[in-house]
Design a protein around this motif. Structure first.
Motif, mmCIF file in Angstrom:
data_model
loop_
_atom_site.group_PDB
_atom_site.id
_atom_site.type_symbol
_atom_site.label_atom_id
_atom_site.label_comp_id
_atom_site.label_asym_id
_atom_site.label_seq_id
_atom_site.Cartn_x
_atom_site.Cartn_y
_atom_site.Cartn_z
ATOM 1 N N MET A 171 0.840 -1.171 0.000
ATOM 2 C CA MET A 171 0.000 0.000 0.000
ATOM 3 C C MET A 171 0.888 1.238 0.000
ATOM 4 S SD MET A 171 -3.013 1.118 2.627
ATOM 5 C CE MET A 171 -2.034 1.687 3.987
ATOM 6 N N TYR A 172 0.421 2.281 -0.657
ATOM 7 C CA TYR A 172 1.178 3.516 -0.767
ATOM 8 C C TYR A 172 0.295 4.692 -0.359
ATOM 9 C CZ TYR A 172 4.057 0.470 -3.626
ATOM 10 O OH TYR A 172 4.826 -0.560 -4.065
ATOM 11 N N THR A 173 0.939 5.736 0.164
ATOM 12 C CA THR A 173 0.208 6.955 0.500
ATOM 13 C C THR A 173 0.974 8.162 -0.007
ATOM 14 O OG1 THR A 173 1.267 7.233 2.664
ATOM 15 C CG2 THR A 173 -0.779 5.953 2.611
ATOM 16 N N ALA A 174 0.227 9.240 -0.229
ATOM 17 C CA ALA A 174 0.834 10.502 -0.637
ATOM 18 C C ALA A 174 0.095 11.620 0.081
ATOM 19 C CB ALA A 174 0.745 10.692 -2.146
ATOM 20 N N GLU A 175 0.848 12.643 0.441
ATOM 21 C CA GLU A 175 0.279 13.807 1.103
ATOM 22 C C GLU A 175 0.797 15.055 0.409
ATOM 23 O OE1 GLU A 175 0.447 16.024 5.461
ATOM 24 O OE2 GLU A 175 1.128 13.955 5.284
ATOM 25 N N LEU A 176 -0.118 15.932 0.016
ATOM 26 C CA LEU A 176 0.258 17.196 -0.603
ATOM 27 C C LEU A 176 0.796 18.110 0.495
ATOM 28 C CD1 LEU A 176 0.259 18.948 -3.191
ATOM 29 C CD2 LEU A 176 -2.016 19.726 -2.531
ATOM 30 N N ILE A 177 2.055 18.565 0.340
ATOM 31 C CA ILE A 177 2.666 19.387 1.384
ATOM 32 C C ILE A 177 2.914 20.823 0.934
ATOM 33 C CG2 ILE A 177 3.695 17.469 2.647
ATOM 34 C CD1 ILE A 177 6.332 18.024 1.169
ATOM 35 N N LYS A 178 2.706 21.099 -0.359
ATOM 36 C CA LYS A 178 2.835 22.456 -0.894
ATOM 37 C C LYS A 178 1.680 22.697 -1.847
ATOM 38 C CE LYS A 178 7.909 22.593 -0.998
ATOM 39 N NZ LYS A 178 9.073 22.716 -1.889
ATOM 40 N N GLY A 179 1.156 23.905 -1.853
ATOM 41 C CA GLY A 179 0.037 24.225 -2.733
ATOM 42 C C GLY A 179 -1.285 23.958 -2.029
ATOM 43 N N LYS A 180 -2.385 24.184 -2.743
ATOM 44 C CA LYS A 180 -3.713 23.975 -2.150
ATOM 45 C C LYS A 180 -4.339 22.669 -2.602
ATOM 46 C CE LYS A 180 -4.791 28.838 -1.509
ATOM 47 N NZ LYS A 180 -5.737 29.910 -1.764
ATOM 48 N N THR A 181 -4.338 22.429 -3.915
ATOM 49 C CA THR A 181 -4.882 21.188 -4.466
ATOM 50 C C THR A 181 -4.003 20.740 -5.626
ATOM 51 O OG1 THR A 181 -6.330 22.322 -6.025
ATOM 52 C CG2 THR A 181 -7.279 21.755 -3.877
ATOM 53 N N TYR A 182 -4.098 19.453 -5.938
ATOM 54 C CA TYR A 182 -3.321 18.884 -7.034
ATOM 55 C C TYR A 182 -4.103 17.693 -7.557
ATOM 56 C CZ TYR A 182 0.998 17.517 -9.494
ATOM 57 O OH TYR A 182 1.944 17.223 -10.436
ATOM 58 N N SER A 183 -4.335 17.632 -8.846
ATOM 59 C CA SER A 183 -5.075 16.534 -9.458
ATOM 60 C C SER A 183 -4.127 15.739 -10.349
ATOM 61 C CB SER A 183 -6.236 17.090 -10.285
ATOM 62 O OG SER A 183 -6.877 16.048 -10.968
ATOM 63 N N VAL A 184 -4.088 14.439 -10.122
ATOM 64 C CA VAL A 184 -3.229 13.583 -10.942
ATOM 65 C C VAL A 184 -3.806 12.167 -10.981
ATOM 66 C CG1 VAL A 184 -1.677 13.040 -9.011
ATOM 67 C CG2 VAL A 184 -0.854 12.790 -11.332
ATOM 68 N N MET A 185 -3.860 11.594 -12.172
ATOM 69 C CA MET A 185 -4.282 10.205 -12.383
ATOM 70 C C MET A 185 -5.587 9.862 -11.662
ATOM 71 S SD MET A 185 -0.723 8.103 -12.280
ATOM 72 C CE MET A 185 0.677 8.608 -13.243
ATOM 73 N N GLY A 186 -6.537 10.763 -11.717
ATOM 74 C CA GLY A 186 -7.832 10.500 -11.116
ATOM 75 C C GLY A 186 -7.912 10.768 -9.621
ATOM 76 N N HIS A 187 -6.843 11.250 -9.028
ATOM 77 C CA HIS A 187 -6.829 11.585 -7.604
ATOM 78 C C HIS A 187 -6.765 13.097 -7.450
ATOM 79 C CE1 HIS A 187 -6.102 7.471 -6.159
ATOM 80 N NE2 HIS A 187 -5.319 7.341 -7.215
ATOM 81 N N VAL A 188 -7.528 13.619 -6.502
ATOM 82 C CA VAL A 188 -7.450 15.032 -6.173
ATOM 83 C C VAL A 188 -6.900 15.127 -4.755
ATOM 84 C CG1 VAL A 188 -8.712 17.182 -5.831
ATOM 85 C CG2 VAL A 188 -9.389 15.617 -7.660
ATOM 86 N N PHE A 189 -5.759 15.780 -4.630
ATOM 87 C CA PHE A 189 -5.103 15.924 -3.332
ATOM 88 C C PHE A 189 -5.353 17.320 -2.801
ATOM 89 C CE2 PHE A 189 -2.761 12.688 -5.599
ATOM 90 C CZ PHE A 189 -2.545 11.719 -4.630
ATOM 91 N N HIS A 190 -5.598 17.403 -1.502
ATOM 92 C CA HIS A 190 -5.758 18.677 -0.812
ATOM 93 C C HIS A 190 -4.615 18.809 0.182
ATOM 94 C CE1 HIS A 190 -9.723 19.343 -2.528
ATOM 95 N NE2 HIS A 190 -9.967 18.064 -2.303
#
Length: 125
Positions: free
Chosen positions: A1-20
């Motif tokens: 299993m893998y996780t990612a956390e957006l640490i700069k910026g407000k939002t980021y959309s990639v490969m069907g995922h929207v990160f806040h």
């Protein structure tokens, strides 16, 4: 299993995922590979909890390829030209990468759309 956390910026959309910002999300291996090393993300591989009912590790490894095949079947969506034209550059580039292409070799939106349309047909065969 893998996780990612957006640490700069407000939002980021990639490969069907929207990160806040500051929200950790579970991601697939290919998304992890794409984002790992990106200064905007903190990515990590998380070991899944061990199932005590299994004493042999071999069946667990046998299960993994089936699970990966399942995920790739789910994600092989066929996009229409109008869907692709409605996407932003980041979403199109993610699809190009999924199809094994290099988005930096494609000059503009029309080339990305043409590449995706051509290669998704080949991938479906």
């Amino acid at each position: 299993m893998y996780t990612a956390e957006l640490i700069k910026g407000k939002t980021y959309s990639v490969m069907g995922h929207v990160f806040h910002l500051n929200q950790e999300k579970e991601i697939e291996k290919k998304v992890f590979q794409y984002l790992d090393g990106n200064d905007f993300f903190a990515c990590k591989e998380v070991n899944a909890p061990v199932d005590d009912s299994k004493t042999d590790d071999q069946p667990k490894e046998d299960d993994k390829p089936a699970k990966e095949e399942e995920e790739s079947v789910k994600e092989q969506k066929i996009y229409t030209e109008s869907e692709l034209k409605g996407m932003n550059k980041t979403e199109q580039e993610a699809i190009v990468i999924d199809l094994g292409g290099d988005p930096s070799q494609l000059k503009d939106k029309s080339e990305r759309v043409a590449y995706i349309l051509e290669h998704q047909e080949k991938a479906g065969e």
